[in-house]
Write a protein that holds these residues in place. Structure first.
Motif, short mmCIF file in Angstrom:
data_model
loop_
_atom_site.label_atom_id
_atom_site.label_comp_id
_atom_site.label_asym_id
_atom_site.label_seq_id
_atom_site.Cartn_x
_atom_site.Cartn_y
_atom_site.Cartn_z
N HIS A 127 110.05 -53.82 -31.34
CA HIS A 127 109.53 -53.87 -29.97
C HIS A 127 108.25 -53.04 -29.84
O HIS A 127 107.30 -53.44 -29.16
CB HIS A 127 110.58 -53.35 -29.00
N LYS A 130 105.07 -54.72 -30.63
CA LYS A 130 104.61 -55.73 -29.67
C LYS A 130 103.89 -55.13 -28.47
O LYS A 130 103.27 -55.85 -27.70
CB LYS A 130 105.80 -56.55 -29.18
N ILE A 346 106.76 -55.92 -22.34
CA ILE A 346 105.57 -56.22 -23.14
C ILE A 346 104.46 -56.59 -22.18
O ILE A 346 104.57 -57.54 -21.41
CB ILE A 346 105.87 -57.37 -24.12
N GLN A 445 99.49 -63.62 -32.38
CA GLN A 445 99.29 -63.61 -33.83
C GLN A 445 98.23 -64.63 -34.24
O GLN A 445 97.34 -64.33 -35.04
CB GLN A 445 100.61 -63.90 -34.55
#
Length: 619
Positions: A127, A130, A346, A445
Motif C-alpha cells: 500500500h 501506491k 490512495i 504504471q
C-alpha cells in the motif's frame, strides 16, 4: 507525534508548509480484532488446530485437580500404597499429554505470529508503494518506518505469545470455576463474588494502558524519525558542528518517550498488583471457609485440596491475564497505527475504464490549461507559501521528438510540471494528453513507463552498480548494462573498482562523487530507452571534461525522443528546439534562444545573468 517541521520540499523549485502532526484519522478500537482476524483467515486450519491443542492442554491441567483429590482421599487417608501408585502414574500420563499439547500449541501460535506479522508487512508495504509523494511530504519517513517495523513486530509477539497465553488462561479460569462448582457450590459462590472485583481493574486500567501505549508508540515513532533524519544528513550535521544541539533535541525526544511510558508502566503495575492482591485475598477467604467445612464434615480433605488446586489455577490464570492484557492493549495500539497506514486513501485515483496507448508511443504531449496548487490537494493538509496556484492556465503542445527546455526562476513551477506529467499529483483543472490520450485515463504504471527521469540530485540505491543501472530495465543483461554505462561515460570509472560492475555503492551511493552518481543515473535512463526523457539539469554535477562526455551521450540518447529539460545554464538551452519561459506557474514566452533574446525581456535577463556566470566560471 512529530514536532512541526515547517519546511518540506516537494521539488527543488516549490516548497510547501505542513504540520507534521497531520496524520490519517484514528481508527475505531473495534476495528482491530476483525482486521487481525482477516490476516489469520487464510490459516484457519492451523488456528483451529492451535485452539484444539490449547483446550487439550488446559483440560489436562484441570483434570490434575481430580488427581490431587484421589491422592488425598484414596491414597493418604486410606493408607493404600498400590492405589497411590496407580494415581501417580495417571497424573504422569496426564502431564505427558498436557506437555505434548503445549508443544503443538506453542509451535502453531508462534508460527502464526510470525506469518501474520510477515503478511501485514507485505500488505502495508504494497500500500505504501501506491501512495504519492504528497503523502510522504505530510508524514515523515521515519514515522512510517517505525509503524512498519516496530508495530508489526509487536503484533507478531502478541499473536504468537501473549494472545495464546490469554486464551489459555481464559479457558483455565472458566474450566477451573466449573470444577470448583462441582466440588463446592458455597465456596464457588464466594469466588464468583470476588470476580467483579478482579475483572473491574482489568477493564478499567486496561483501557488506560491501551491509550497510553498508543501515545508511547507515537513518541517512539517521532524518535525514530529524528534519528533517521540526522543520520542520513550526518555530513551536514557535522559540517555545521550541530552535534551538541542534536544531542539536546534527541535527549528531549527520549525523555518524551520516557514520560509517555511512565504512565503506561504505572497503570500496568497498579493493575498487576491489584489483581494479585484480590486473587490471594479471595483464596485466603475461601481456604478459611473450606477448612471449617472439613472440620464440620461437609467436605473431605481431598475435595478441599482439589478445590484449592483449582482456586490457585484460576488465580494464576487471572494474574496471567492481567499481565498480558497490557501487551495485548499495546498491540491494539500498534494495530491501530498500522490500520491508519493501510487505510490511507490512495490519493491518485484510477479511471474506472483504463485506456491504452497507441503502439509505438510517439511522445506527443499536449498540456491544456493546467491549473494546480498544493493546498487544493484533498485531505493532504498541505498549503503553499503563496496563495497563487503553482501552475496557472498552462497550455503547450510538445511534438514527438522535440527538445524543449524549461527556464525560469526558482518557484516557477518547473519541477512541479515534471511531477504532474508523471501524475504524482492530481490537477485542479485542465488535462495532459499523451499521444492524444488523457493521462488520467491511463494506469499509473503504463503512464510512468513512458518516462526516463534523470534528476538533478541523482538517486543511488544501496546495491551494486549493475543493479543500480538495471533499475531502468529489470530484464537487461549485464552486457546491455555495460553498453549503457559506456554511452553515459560511466564505464571508465566503474572498471577502476575492484569488483567492477558488482561493486557495492553504499547507502545513497556514498562511494561515488557527484559526477559519478549523475553518470550512473544517465546510464539508467539510457538503458530504460523510453520515449520521453525528463532531464533536470542532468549535467549540473559534472566537471567540464565529464560534462562534455555526458552531453555527447545525451545527444545520442535524445534522438527520436521527446525531451523536456529543466535548465539553469545557458549552454543547456541554446541547442533546444524550443524554450518555455515560466514565471510563477505561467507560460510567459516560448521560442528558440535567438527568438527569445529579441522578444522576451525576462529571458534576456536570465540569459545575460547565466552567460555572465558561466563566463566568470570559465575564466
Amino acid at each position: 507525534m512529530s514536532q512541526p517541521d515547517p519546511l518540506i520540499s516537494t521539488g527543488k523549485n516549490e516548497r510547501v508548509t505542513h504540520d507534521a502532526n497531520s496524520l490519517p484519522p484514528p481508527v475505531a478500537e473495534r476495528a482491530v480484532l476483525p482486521w487481525i482476524g482477516a490476516f489469520l483467515k487464510p490459516y484457519r486450519i492451523k488456528v483451529v488446530a492451535a485452539i484444539i491443542f490449547l483446550f487439550i492442554g488446559s483440560l489436562a491441567w484441570l483434570s490434575l485437580g481430580q488427581g490431587v483429590r484421589l491422592i488425598v482421599d484414596e491414597g493418604f487417608l486410606h493408607d493404600n500404597g498400590s492405589r497411590l501408585n496407580e494415581i501417580i502414574l495417571l497424573v504422569v500420563a496426564i502431564t505427558a499429554l498436557s506437555s505434548s499439547a503445549i508443544f503443538c500449541r506453542f509451535y502453531l501460535m508462534t508460527w502464526l505470529g510470525e506469518r501474520v506479522s510477515a503478511d501485514i508487512r507485505l500488505n502495508v508495504y504494497d500500500h505504501l508503494l501506491k501512495l504519492s509523494p504528497g503523502f510522504y511530504a505530510k508524514l515523515r519517513t521515519g514515522e512510517v518506518i517505525s509503524r512498519f517495523t516496530a508495530d508489526s513486530t509487536l503484533l507478531q509477539s502478541v499473536v504468537g505469545s501473549s494472545l495464546s497465553m490469554a486464551l489459555r488462561a481464559s479457558v483455565t479460569v472458566i474450566g477451573g470455576i466449573v470444577m470448583m462448582a462441582m466440588t463446592s457450590l458455597k465456596m464457588t459462590g464466594l469466588v464468583l463474588l470476588a470476580v467483579p472485583m478482579v475483572l473491574g481493574p482489568i477493564f478499567f486500567f486496561g483501557r488506560k494502558v491501551r491509550n497510553l501505549s498508543r501515545q508511547s508508540q507515537d513518541k517512539v515513532g517521532e524518535l525514530g524519525a529524528y534519528v533517521d533524519e540526522t543520520l542520513h544528513e550526518i555530513h551536514t550535521v557535522q559540517a555545521y558542528s550541530h552535534e551538541n544541539q542534536d544531542r539536546l533535541l534527541f535527549n528531549a525526544r527520549v525523555e518524551s518517550v520516557m514520560h509517555a511510558a511512565k504512565g503506561r508502566i504505572k497503570y500496568r503495575s497498579i493493575l498487576i498488583s491489584l489483581v494479585m492482591f484480590l486473587s490471594i485475598f479471595t483464596i485466603a477467604l475461601v481456604t478459611w471457609v473450606g477448612a471449617r467445612d472439613v472440620m464440620s464434615g461437609n467436605i473431605t480433605g481431598g475435595e478441599l485440596s482439589a478445590f484449592m488446586f483449582y482456586a490457585l489455577l484460576v488465580a494464576g490464570s487471572v494474574a496471567t491475564i492481567s499481565e498480558v492484557i497490557g501487551e495485548i492493549q499495546r498491540a491494539a495500539g500498534a494495530a491501530e497505527r498500522l490500520i491508519e497506514l493501510i487505510e490511507t486513501p490512495i490519493d491518485i485515483p484510477t479511471a474506472s475504464e483504463v485506456a491504452s496507448l497507441p503502439t509505438p508511443v510517439k511522445g506527443d504531449l499536449n498540456l491544456k490549461k493546467l491549473r494546480f496548487s498544493y493546498h487544493n490537494i484533498k485531505e493532504s493538509g498541505l498549503t503553499p507559501f503563496a496563495e497563487d496556484d503553482v501552475i496557472r492556465e498552462l497550455s503547450v503542445h510538445i511534438k514527438p521528438g522535440q527538445r524543449v527546455a524549461l527556464v525560469g526562476a526558482s518557484g516557477a513551477g518547473k519541477s512541479t510540471l515534471f511531477e504532474l506529467l508523471q501524475r504524482f499529483y492530481v490537477l485542479n483543472s485542465g488535462a495532459i494528453e499523451l499521444d492524444g490520450i488523457d493521462i488520467s485515463t491511463l494506469s499509473l504504471q503504463t503512464l510512468r513507463q513512458q518516462y526516463a527521469l534523470v534528476p538533478q540530485e541523482s538517486v543511488i540505491f544501496a546495491t551494486s552498480v549493475l543493479e543500480n543501472v538495471r533499475y531502468g530495465r529489470l530484464d537487461a543483461s549485464e552486457a546491455e548494462v555495460k553498453q549503457a554505462c559506456i554511452a553515459a561515460r560511466a564505464d571508465e570509472f566503474i572498471t577502476d573498482f575492484t569488483d567492477g560492475y558488482h561493486t557495492y555503492l553504499g547507502e545513497r551511493g556514498v562511494r561515488l562523487s557527484g559526477g559519478q552518481k549523475q553518470r550512473i543515473a544517465i546510464a539508467r535512463a539510457i538503458l530504460a530507452d523510453r520515449p520521453i526523457l525528463l532531464l533536470d539539469e542532468a549535467t549540473s554535477a559534472l566537471d567540464a571534461i565529464s560534462e562534455q562526455k555526458v552531453k555527447q551521450a545525451l545527444d545520442s540518447l535524445m534522438v527520436n525522443k521527446t525531451t523536456l529539460i529543466i535548465a539553469h545554464r545557458l549552454a543547456t538551452v541554446i541547442n533546444a528546439d524550443r524554450i518555455l519561459v515560466l514565471d510563477k506557474g505561467q507560460l510567459i514566452a516560448s521560442g528558440t534562444h535567438t527568438e527569445l533574446m529579441q522578444t522576451s525581456e525576462l529571458y534576456r535577463q536570465f540569459a545575460n545573468l547565466q552567460l555572465l556566470t558561466e563566463t566568470t566560471v570559465s575564466s
